[in-house]
Structures are given as structure tokens and as C-alpha cells.
Write an enzyme that holds these catalytic residues in place. Structure first.
Site, PDB file in Angstrom:
ATOM      1  N   SER A 121      12.189  30.481  10.436  1.00 50.59           N
ATOM      2  CA  SER A 121      10.768  30.208  10.217  1.00 50.59           C
ATOM      3  C   SER A 121      10.632  29.306   9.009  1.00 50.59           C
ATOM      4  O   SER A 121      11.188  29.578   7.950  1.00 50.59           O
ATOM      5  CB  SER A 121       9.995  31.503   9.973  1.00 50.59           C
ATOM      6  OG  SER A 121       8.708  31.210   9.509  1.00 50.59           O
ATOM      7  N   HIS A 291      12.197  32.292   0.884  1.00 44.15           N
ATOM      8  CA  HIS A 291      12.111  32.181   2.340  1.00 44.15           C
ATOM      9  C   HIS A 291      12.806  30.935   2.862  1.00 44.15           C
ATOM     10  O   HIS A 291      13.351  30.932   3.959  1.00 44.15           O
ATOM     11  CB  HIS A 291      10.638  32.174   2.750  1.00 44.15           C
ATOM     12  CG  HIS A 291      10.418  32.072   4.226  1.00 44.15           C
ATOM     13  ND1 HIS A 291      10.957  32.977   5.111  1.00 44.15           N
ATOM     14  CD2 HIS A 291       9.748  31.164   4.975  1.00 44.15           C
ATOM     15  CE1 HIS A 291      10.604  32.648   6.351  1.00 44.15           C
ATOM     16  NE2 HIS A 291       9.877  31.549   6.287  1.00 44.15           N
TER      17      HIS A 291
END
Length: 313
Positions: A121, A291
């Protein structure tokens, strides 16, 4: 900031007609192949498929894919998922149809059951994740997970980067991004600084704004627009929280690697047992990163992938 001269141009036939599709079923995905350095190597039939996340494209994974092809001596395909990059636009955008597209890609390119899927992602993480009994996951690597659970026989393993099969409703920032992107399209802008200023109203992080602005294209008249169908993605945001599987009904009984950024909230400790229910043979690899694991720690990520794949031999 994106230089004005770097923006790709679009024409009516190249974007609006060529890429828009209303048909049901899979769509052909645009891709780039990084070939194995030694084509005759035995590993040549063990390709890697690398997939981006929401608002991304295959260009996001160019450097790491090139490095993996070289170091693993395997072909690596980077894909543009539907409604992204140069792949067709359709009114439908959910993990079921995206998984079907990937399955069709494997079949059309005659890629066998030794194929490995890598999914990440590219979205900025939400401040917190919400768990419930339906165990519904969202975004990025979920396309790889969906393929694994739908058609486990057509691949050998998956590598999920900083995502887990849990429910994580899209953060409200995504709605802000979409509204800002639609405002950019409706403002007849010709200057990327003006587009960046509109996004800055909803997103203070320059890196995230630059990531979103990579989707800008320039018409022959000089007007800026987005190569992704912003309206479609806005309408389908809720579907990005839908996932058709439950671990009591379907599992992937092959190897899986989950790479976690330890500074990211996407894969909390509470999610690890749920990962094990869907993927009982999984391995968890922690990397000291946020992330954006691949861009923050490319060498550590590459080493984790190489170690995992070498264990299959």
C-alpha cells in the site's frame, strides 16, 4: 515539486477512449518487465509480480524491481492496476475485480504456479485501525491476498508489505484528497504550483502531495488533469473496505511473508493472529521504518525478500 516539462501529455484517444472500459470481467493491465540477467537460468520460470497501492503506478516500484531482477536472476513484472497508470479505466474498483485482472494477467502471459506476488500500500496510514468480527482488510497488498485466497494453485507465495487482513476504514484524508484533486481538474490549471497549493489545503506533507501529483498529465492545450479517474475512485472508496473472505472459510496454505514497518500502525501486534488464520505458513519480518518501507529501507527490504525466496529452493 514536479517540473512542468516532466508532465506527460494526453490526447482524447490516448486516455479517454483507449482506457475507458465498461465491460464486465478482467481488463488487460499495463506492465513493465525487468528480465532476468541470464534468461536460460532455471529461476526464469519463477517470476515476481509487483503491485502498487491506491493512487500509485508501476513507476513507484521501478528501482526495487530492477534490483530484485538482478539479484534474484528472476523476471520481475511491475503492474499498473485498473484505474491507475496506463491500465484501462472501468466503473468498478474493488479487490475482487482487481484480483481477477491479476489472474488474467498471469494466464495471458503464461506465468506458471511458481509466480510470487508482492503487494504494497502506498497510502498514508490512518491514525488508528479498527478491528471487528468480519476481519475486513483494505488497500494495497490486499489484491495479492485476494489472489492467494481465490486461486492458491496459480502462485507459489505472496509478500505483503505493511498491510494485514484486518478492517481499516479509509481515513478521512482520502476524501480530502479526492475533493482537492477534483478541484484541480475543474480549475483549468496550467501550473503545477497552483495544483500543489490546492492539495496543501488538505495535506501538509510535501512527500504525499508529490506522490499524488505524479498522476498529473497535461493536455495539448496545457491544461492539467489526472490520468486516474478521480470520480470513479471517489465513488468506489467505500468498496475498498470490502473483502469477501473469512479465515474460517478460506486459507492460503502456502508460504507468505508479511513485512512490517515498526514505525507504522498498519500491522499492530493484535493483527498477527488474524494473519495466521488466513495464512498459517506466514513469516513476519520487522523493518525499522514507517509505512513507506520500500522507499525508506530499500536494502533491508530487498534482503528480506531474497532471504524468503531463497528458502523455497
Amino acid at each position: 515539486m514536479i517540473p512542468k516539462t516532466s508532465l506527460p501529455r494526453f490526447t482524447r484517444s490516448a486516455v479517454y477512449l483507449r482506457t475507458y472500459s465498461t465491460k464486465m470481467g478482467p481488463v488487460p493491465l499495463a506492465y513493465h518487465l525487468h528480465p532476468a540477467p541470464i534468461p536460460s537460468a532455471a529461476k526464469n520460470d519463477s517470476p515476481l509480480i509487483v503491485m502498487h497501492g491506491l493512487f500509485g503506478s508501476r513507476q513507484n516500484n521501478h528501482s526495487i524491481s530492477k534490483a530484485l531482477a538482478k539479484d534474484l536472476n528472476r523476471p520481475v513484472y511491475t503492474l499498473d492496476l485498473r484505474n491507475h497508470g496506463e491500465s484501462p479505466h472501468t466503473p468498478y474498483h474493488n479487490y475482487e475485480v482487481m484480483a481477477e485482472d491479476v489472474e488474467h494477467f498471469l494466464q495471458e502471459n503464461k506465468l506458471g504456479p511458481k509466480t510470487v506476488l508482492i503487494g504494497h500500500s502506498m497510502s498514508p496510514p490512518p491514525p488508528q485501525l479498527h478491528f471487528n468480527s468480519t476481519l475486513t482488510p483494505t488497500r494495497g497488498a490486499k489484491t495479492a491476498m485476494a489472489v492467494a485466497l481465490r486461486k492458491p494453485s496459480i502462485i507459489s507465495s505472496i509478500i505483503a508489505v505493511d498491510n494485514a487482513p484486518i478492517e481499516a476504514a479509509l481515513h478521512s484524508s482520502f476524501g480530502g484528497y479526492v475533493r482537492a484533486m477534483r478541484k484541480i481538474e475543474h480549475s483549468n490549471l496550467t501550473n503545477t504550483k497552483e495544483a500543489d497549493a490546492i492539495l496543501a489545503e488538505v495535506e501538509p506533507d510535501v512527500a504525499i502531495r508529490q506522490f499524488l501529483l505524479r498522476n498529473l498529465v497535461r493536455s495539448d492545450s496545457g491544461r492539467l488533469g489526472f490520468r486516474i479517474p478521480v470520480g470513479t475512485l471517489a465513488r468506489e472508496l467505500d468498496n475498498m473496505s470490502a473483502f469477501a473472505y473469512h479465515p474460517d472459510e478460506v486459507r492460503f496454505e502456502k508460504r507468505a511473508l508479511f513485512v512490517r514497518g515498526t514505525q507504522s500502525p498498519y500491522v499492530p501486534d493484535e493483527a498477527v493472529p488474524i494473519i495466521g488464520r488466513f495464512f498459517p505458513l506466514f513469516r513476519l519480518k520487522d523493518i525499522d521504518a514507517g509505512h513507506w518501507v520500500i522507499s525508506e529501507k530499500p536494502n533491508e527490504f530487498k534482503e528480506a525478500v531474497i532471504e524468503f525466496l531463497n528458502e523455497e529452493e
